[in-house]
Write an enzyme that holds these catalytic residues in place. Structure first.
Site, PDB file in Angstrom:
ATOM      1  N   PRO C   2     -12.274  -5.716  -3.792  1.00 54.85           N
ATOM      2  CA  PRO C   2     -10.871  -6.130  -3.979  1.00 54.85           C
ATOM      3  C   PRO C   2      -9.990  -5.608  -2.839  1.00 54.85           C
ATOM      4  O   PRO C   2     -10.100  -4.446  -2.436  1.00 54.85           O
ATOM      5  CB  PRO C   2     -10.480  -5.467  -5.307  1.00 54.85           C
ATOM      6  CG  PRO C   2     -11.774  -5.190  -6.010  1.00 54.85           C
ATOM      7  CD  PRO C   2     -12.755  -4.894  -4.910  1.00 54.85           C
ATOM      8  N   GLY C  11      12.066   2.644   0.812  1.00 50.56           N
ATOM      9  CA  GLY C  11      12.756   3.742   0.154  1.00 50.56           C
ATOM     10  C   GLY C  11      11.867   4.497  -0.830  1.00 50.56           C
ATOM     11  O   GLY C  11      12.291   5.490  -1.398  1.00 50.56           O
TER      12      GLY C  11
END
Lengths: 61, 61, 61, 61, 61, 61
Positions: C2, C11
């Protein structure tokens, strides 16, 4: 850790894909010094109606 | 606004995908504080001939 | 195998990212049965002027 | 050199895709000044079981 | 649920990005019938040394 | 029309990127028969805190 995503118009053979991932991996190893087992490649086959250049679908050309 | 793209080798069941998006969304909420309805997930199923590691297609292993 | 790509508004702290990749990896392992060392995650931080919803930049909201 | 990737739930007609790439290309040209022939667009059709919002697959809604 | 990713060479102004997301969102609504609030756009600014055409970096042209 | 996206950990020099796009473009031409001017490559530099393997950030290793 290089991760590569390649979009191609559909229709490439298995042999072409096999060659593609071998050669692209080799190109990355040679130019960046990455270890082979760290190189992952995802190929995505695009139907011609799912690619456009200059506002025109490839299926309309 | 988290947007998640997940590439998986094809063959996952609907139940596995249902569980995947529930758990991944929960993981994002818990770690970033994002609101649930802002989390979007795209799953892409890769045929084995479209994924390579170390220069070798998954279908050749 | 995956491979996960996550876009977040910029932020987030290092601690939030550390928690994010631990929990998302765990979520994928539990729902798909993938081995931990096969899960790769790419995080991308988006400046607020590089994300839009409903035609409006996040920096204009 | 703008490169655009658009994920849509599957089911759009060829005519809708044709219109989509024309209009999106026009929008990019007008807002950025890019030359038409430099704009590439990739469309990806998502099965409903491959898209989730708020932890729920679109196929479950 | 359309999700759009746009790669641009860096240097676009905030005003150009604001116009870009307005016009591209409008283009998607008109051609696919999607509701405005379902359209998400991610912009990515590419340094010239991070884009290549025909094997040549944009910063070398 | 091949479009390639390559994620690398940050820190590659301009010379490495120049070599990378030359060699990867050559690899694609040789294996798929694409014309050189149709090959686009996007490089993305990942900070070490934005890449994880097995649930661990690269910056924590």
């Amino acid at each position: 850790m290089p991760i590569v995503q390649i979009e191609l118009l559909e229709g490439r053979t298995l042999e072409q894909k096999r060659s593609l991932v071998e050669k692209v991996t080799q190109a990355i190893i040679e130019s960046t010094g990455a270890a082979p087992e760290t190189v992952s490649i995802i190929i995505r086959d695009m139907p011609k109606e799912n690619y456009a250049k200059a506002g025109k679908l490839a299926s309309d050309k």
